[in-house]
Scaffold this motif. Structure first.
Motif, PDB file in Angstrom:
ATOM      1  N   VAL A  16       0.839  -1.201   0.000  1.00 12.04           N
ATOM      2  CA  VAL A  16       0.000   0.000   0.000  1.00 12.04           C
ATOM      3  C   VAL A  16       0.875   1.253   0.000  1.00 12.04           C
ATOM      4  N   GLN A  17       2.014   1.191   0.719  1.00  9.17           N
ATOM      5  CA  GLN A  17       2.920   2.351   0.767  1.00  9.17           C
ATOM      6  C   GLN A  17       3.711   2.510  -0.526  1.00  9.17           C
ATOM      7  N   GLY A  18       3.578   1.543  -1.450  1.00 16.25           N
ATOM      8  CA  GLY A  18       4.293   1.647  -2.720  1.00 16.25           C
ATOM      9  C   GLY A  18       5.735   1.184  -2.663  1.00 16.25           C
ATOM     10  N   VAL A  19       6.092   0.387  -1.661  1.00 13.38           N
ATOM     11  CA  VAL A  19       7.459  -0.150  -1.581  1.00 13.38           C
ATOM     12  C   VAL A  19       7.651  -1.153  -2.727  1.00 13.38           C
ATOM     13  N   PRO A  20       8.759  -1.069  -3.492  1.00 14.95           N
ATOM     14  CA  PRO A  20       8.972  -2.019  -4.598  1.00 14.95           C
ATOM     15  C   PRO A  20       9.063  -3.470  -4.088  1.00 14.95           C
ATOM     16  N   ASP A  21       8.583  -4.414  -4.910  1.00 19.26           N
ATOM     17  CA  ASP A  21       8.578  -5.837  -4.534  1.00 19.26           C
ATOM     18  C   ASP A  21       9.946  -6.290  -4.027  1.00 19.26           C
ATOM     19  N   ARG A  22      10.982  -5.856  -4.734  1.00 18.44           N
ATOM     20  CA  ARG A  22      12.339  -6.281  -4.399  1.00 18.44           C
ATOM     21  C   ARG A  22      12.714  -5.886  -2.978  1.00 18.44           C
ATOM     22  N   ASP A  23      12.304  -4.667  -2.598  1.00 19.74           N
ATOM     23  CA  ASP A  23      12.626  -4.182  -1.253  1.00 19.74           C
ATOM     24  C   ASP A  23      11.839  -4.948  -0.196  1.00 19.74           C
ATOM     25  N   ILE A  24      10.618  -5.355  -0.542  1.00 21.00           N
ATOM     26  CA  ILE A  24       9.818  -6.138   0.417  1.00 21.00           C
ATOM     27  C   ILE A  24      10.485  -7.496   0.641  1.00 21.00           C
ATOM     28  N   MET A  25      10.949  -8.125  -0.461  1.00 24.54           N
ATOM     29  CA  MET A  25      11.657  -9.401  -0.326  1.00 24.54           C
ATOM     30  C   MET A  25      12.924  -9.206   0.511  1.00 24.54           C
ATOM     31  N   ASN A  26      13.649  -8.106   0.256  1.00 18.59           N
ATOM     32  CA  ASN A  26      14.880  -7.841   1.013  1.00 18.59           C
ATOM     33  C   ASN A  26      14.605  -7.656   2.495  1.00 18.59           C
ATOM     34  N   TYR A  27      13.466  -7.032   2.808  1.00 16.26           N
ATOM     35  CA  TYR A  27      13.059  -6.849   4.201  1.00 16.26           C
ATOM     36  C   TYR A  27      13.013  -8.210   4.901  1.00 16.26           C
ATOM     37  N   MET A  28      12.430  -9.208   4.214  1.00 20.09           N
ATOM     38  CA  MET A  28      12.302 -10.544   4.794  1.00 20.09           C
ATOM     39  C   MET A  28      13.663 -11.244   4.874  1.00 20.09           C
ATOM     40  N   VAL A  29      14.453 -11.126   3.796  1.00 18.68           N
ATOM     41  CA  VAL A  29      15.758 -11.809   3.769  1.00 18.68           C
ATOM     42  C   VAL A  29      16.678 -11.248   4.852  1.00 18.68           C
TER      43      VAL A  29
END
Lengths: 146, 185
Positions: free
Chosen positions: A73-86
């Protein structure tokens, strides 16, 4: 009359509001939900380990789904969301392991197996002598069987 | 087909199967002796400082923030637990023993209820010098905690050196924690 105009003006907003979906405590558009599901499908649930966090019923998976949706919803790119988890859980959280020195052997395995199998096949073929011709007795036996 | 080749054709697959069997045997043996947990994940915090957080106290004790872990006077443990967690109950006597031996242990109650927590501490003892509450589990996610109990070893420089997921046992303390204490004290 004024009220009618107001109602008419609010209609699109109402239609839009009906389209919204709420999942794991976050309200988002269907497109955003599809995007979030695509991300969650690629992430491993740390509790069950063989399910994606989209499929898992574990509480932690639900919290992570919520975090993904907030970031979408905040518009964070998919890649950054995956990086958040990694960053938090390591590459094990990715259901598809990335190509890295740690996984080179894994990804090279099909090619290695093909090369080894091919080498074994050609070596076996090269040294194989043609079968000896049938003797008279064998030929007679074969004719009898057929 | 030469007898030599026949022997190889039979022997190589047999040797591979035997090696595979031996590997499985070793893994199962180590799992049985609690020496190896196939579900255990390496923590991403090893070699780093804990991420920024500030948690209020629980059970009438003082809470703490990441800044309080920046330079402990001696190596210490941060133990994540919950009153609703069964292995945490099993772990309690070991934590009590470690606390009695002079090791500093700070606790974080993970997604816990104040009343249930108070009852847990009454029943199982309180080995913690400070006790914080992570009521919504956000700090746990930032630490990469994926279940309770989890125990983190923090050295005098405030760096996380070790994470153990699961209840601490005599064996884990003897083979993993004690060598760390010897190394970082």
């Amino acid at each position: 009359m004024r009220k009618l105009w107001l109602a008419l003006a609010l209609l699109p907003a109402l239609a839009l509001a009906q389209d919204m979906v709420t999942r794991d405590g976050v309200t988002l558009t269907p497109a955003q939900e599809t995007q979030a599901e695509a991300i969650g499908d690629q992430l491993r649930c740390l509790v069950c380990q063989n399910e994606s966090i989209e499929d898992s019923n574990a509480k932690l998976a639900g919290q992570l789904r919520g975090i993904i949706r907030q970031q979408v919803v905040q518009g964070v790119p998919d890649r950054d969301i995956m990086n958040y988890m990694v960053q938090r859980y390591g590459i094990f959280v990715l259901l598809k392991p990335p190509v890295s020195p740690l996984t080179w052997l894994l990804y090279a395995m099909p090619v290695l197996a093909l090369l080894l199998g091919g080498a074994a096949f050609f070596l076996a073929r090269r040294n194989a002598a043609p079968p000896a011709p049938l003797t008279e007795a064998e030929r007679a036996r074969l004719d009898e069987l057929l | 087909m030469s007898p030599w080749r026949r022997r190889l054709l039979f022997g190589i697959p047999l040797a591979l199967a035997a090696a595979g069997g031996e590997a499985f045997y070793v893994i199962l043996r180590r799992m049985q002796s609690n020496d190896y947990d196939p579900h255990a994940l390496p923590s991403q915090l090893i070699g780093k400082r804990p991420p920024a957080f500030s948690l209020s106290g629980a059970g009438g004790m003082q809470g703490f923030a990441n800044t309080d872990l920046a330079a402990p006077p001696k190596p210490m443990l941060v133990n994540w637990f919950a009153s609703w967690c069964v292995p945490c109950r099993e772990e309690a006597p070991m934590l009590a023993k470690l606390a009695a031996s002079g090791l500093t242990i700070w606790g974080i109650a993970y997604e816990d209820d104040a009343q249930a927590l108070a009852q847990f501490l009454t029943q199982n003892g309180n080995p913690y010098q400070r006790l914080a509450a992570d009521a919504d589990g956000t700090t746990a996610i930032n630490w990469g905690v994926y279940g309770v109990p989890e125990t983190y070893f923090i050295d005098k420089a405030g760096i996380v050196r070790w994470r153990y997921a699961g209840a601490l046992t005599d064996e884990v303390v003897a083979t993993q924690l004690n060598p760390l204490l010897a190394k970082y004290s």
